[in-house]
Design an enzyme around this catalytic site. Structure first.
Site, mmCIF file in Angstrom:
data_model
loop_
_atom_site.group_PDB
_atom_site.id
_atom_site.type_symbol
_atom_site.label_atom_id
_atom_site.label_comp_id
_atom_site.label_asym_id
_atom_site.label_seq_id
_atom_site.Cartn_x
_atom_site.Cartn_y
_atom_site.Cartn_z
ATOM 1 C CD GLU A 199 70.760 14.247 36.026
ATOM 2 O OE1 GLU A 199 69.991 14.800 35.317
ATOM 3 O OE2 GLU A 199 70.370 14.072 37.277
ATOM 4 C CE LYS A 328 64.800 12.136 41.340
ATOM 5 N NZ LYS A 328 65.083 13.499 41.711
HETATM 6 P P1 PGA Z 1 68.984 15.021 41.974
HETATM 7 O O1 PGA Z 1 68.381 15.923 40.635
HETATM 8 O O2 PGA Z 1 69.194 13.799 41.881
HETATM 9 O O3 PGA Z 1 70.222 15.847 42.056
HETATM 10 O O4 PGA Z 1 68.108 15.109 43.250
HETATM 11 C C1 PGA Z 1 67.477 15.107 39.972
HETATM 12 C C2 PGA Z 1 66.284 15.707 39.709
HETATM 13 O O5 PGA Z 1 66.153 17.038 40.195
HETATM 14 O O6 PGA Z 1 65.441 14.923 38.976
HETATM 15 ZN ZN ZN Z 2 63.899 16.723 39.336
#
Ligand code: PGA
Ligand code: ZN
Length: 403
Positions: A199, A328
């Site tokens: 990230e 998400k």
């Molecule tokens: P992930 O991690 O997109 O790999 O699930 C992001 C998060 O845990 O916020």
């Molecule tokens: Zn998370």
């Protein structure tokens, strides 16, 4: 009333070099939306399936044969009907037939096509005010660990949480912390080769406590030099190191009581204003204990706990598990399902944090969603084209209100 005249799906790569799905949706007035779906690495158990058995190739085959035909001719103004059709053609509770990422790409591309047709930003076309009363704060990953970084701390994300009056001040403060942290790491370990994780945060072979100390100092130095608000935060992604009822760090093993105390101390000792997934994804009651003790000082955010599912958030609200929920889209697969969870959060007084995934696409629409949802924060990382695309989109939305 215009209608969908063309739907196309294709394979594209995400920021980790993994295959994912991109959708194009076109209207009979010649307007078009294009969106790719991101992918997680530390995925929650209760997320929909990103791809059917057979991966992206199988998703594209099913998409062309079964999904595309039922979407053609649909009313461009009917997002709910479009998303309901995706569920109908899938026919499973977790999008395991057509794939949650196919659904996500189509649902967002549809929303973008409608916005384009109206001549509006996606945020506006989803009902956001032109100048919202407050902008989402930036949750910016500054140092990576866990599954997103080889050789780093076992806590997944060390975060700069920057709530300020304008997007430009927020982004300046959060990026300032990333830069200050890089300079401090380099000064402390001049011979160390520093890397960056999935990230965009730094990766260094340091432990949780050392990373937190350096993050706290970096935030303080940016506050002192700019006068802006920026504070430390964490995404522990604790399900990743939870086994047989214990939280297993590299240097300690804690039971639930120990984990509650440990995180309470971190909030107090380091001034954390943001704490995501401090417990295992089924631990509604541990969350509630932490929210009761430090929820007035920090956002306590459920990610894997809720996986953006309305039904799981209902449980969390009943048990007072958290004061915030991570949002998400591809955890549930459509914009309408996402909105149902956002509405429940808002009507129950919980903050929403609209979030990227660790594997991202270089597109900006996530910032529009954060603004349209009235989110307390946009979690999108700070460096790398796929993260900066979201920051720049937030800047554009902010600039549009000043013009
Ligand atoms: P992930 O991690 O997109 O790999 O699930 C992001 C998060 O845990 O916020
Ligand atoms: Zn998370």
């Amino acid at each position: 009333m215009s209608r969908i005249s063309r739907v196309a799906l294709r394979m594209i790569y995400d920021s980790r070099g993994q295959e994912t799905v991109e959708a194009t949706v076109e209207t009979d007035t010649g307007h078009r939306g294009v969106a790719g779906a991101p992918s997680g690495a530390s995925t929650g158990t209760h997320e929909v399936r990103a791809f059917p058995v057979g991966g992206v190739a199988a998703a594209l085959q099913t998409g062309a044969k079964d999904v595309r035909p039922v979407l053609l001719g649909r009313d461009v103004d009917d997002q709910e009907g479009f998303d309901a059709t995706l569920h109908q053609v899938d026919g499973t509770p977790d999008f395991s037939r057509i794939g949650g990422n196919t659904a996500t790409a189509l649902s967002i591309a549809f929303a973008l096509a409608r916005a384009t047709e109206r001549g509006e930003s996606l945020a506006q076309s989803l009902g956001a005010l032109r100048a919202p009363s407050s902008w989402p704060a930036i949750v910016g990953n500054s140092l990576n660990g866990g599954r997103h970084a080889i050789g780093g701390p076992d806590i997944q994300e060390f975060i700069a949480f920057a709530p300020n009056a304008t997007p430009s001040d927020e982004i300046r403060a959060a990026i300032g912390v990333h830069r200050a942290l890089g300079a401090a790491l380099h000064a402390k370990y001049p011979k160390l080769a520093l890397g960056r994780g999935d990230e965009g945060g730094w990766v260094a072979p340091i432990g949780n406590v050392e990373a937190l100390e350096m993050l706290r100092d970096a935030c303080a130095s940016v506050r002192d030099s700019t006068g802006l608000s920026v504070h430390p935060g964490l995404d522990l992604a604790a399900s990743e190191f939870y086994r047989d009822g214990k939280y297993r760090y590299a240097d300690r093993t804690l039971d639930l009581d120990g984990q509650v105390r440990f995180v309470e101390e971190l909030v107090d000792d380091y001034g954390l204003r943001y704490v995501e997934d401090p417990f295992d994804q089924e631990e509604f009651d541990g969350f509630a204990r932490l929210t009761a003790s430090v929820g007035s000082k920090a956002l306590i955010v459920g990610d894997d706990l809720y996986t953006t599912r309305r039904s799981r958030l209902e449980t969390g609200i009943a048990r007072r598990s958290s004061n915030a929920v991570l949002i998400k889209v591809n955890q549930v697969g459509t914009l309408s399902d996402t909105l149902a969870t956002v509405h429940l959060a808002r009507s129950s007084g919980l903050a929403t944090v609209t979030s990227h995934r660790s594997g991202e696409v270089p597109e900006g629409w996530l910032a529009d969603l954060a603004v349209a949802f009235g989110s307390a924060a946009l979690k999108c990382g700070l460096l790398g084209g796929e993260r900066v695309a979201k920051l720049n989109e937030l800047l554009r939305l902010g600039a549009a209100t000043e013009a």
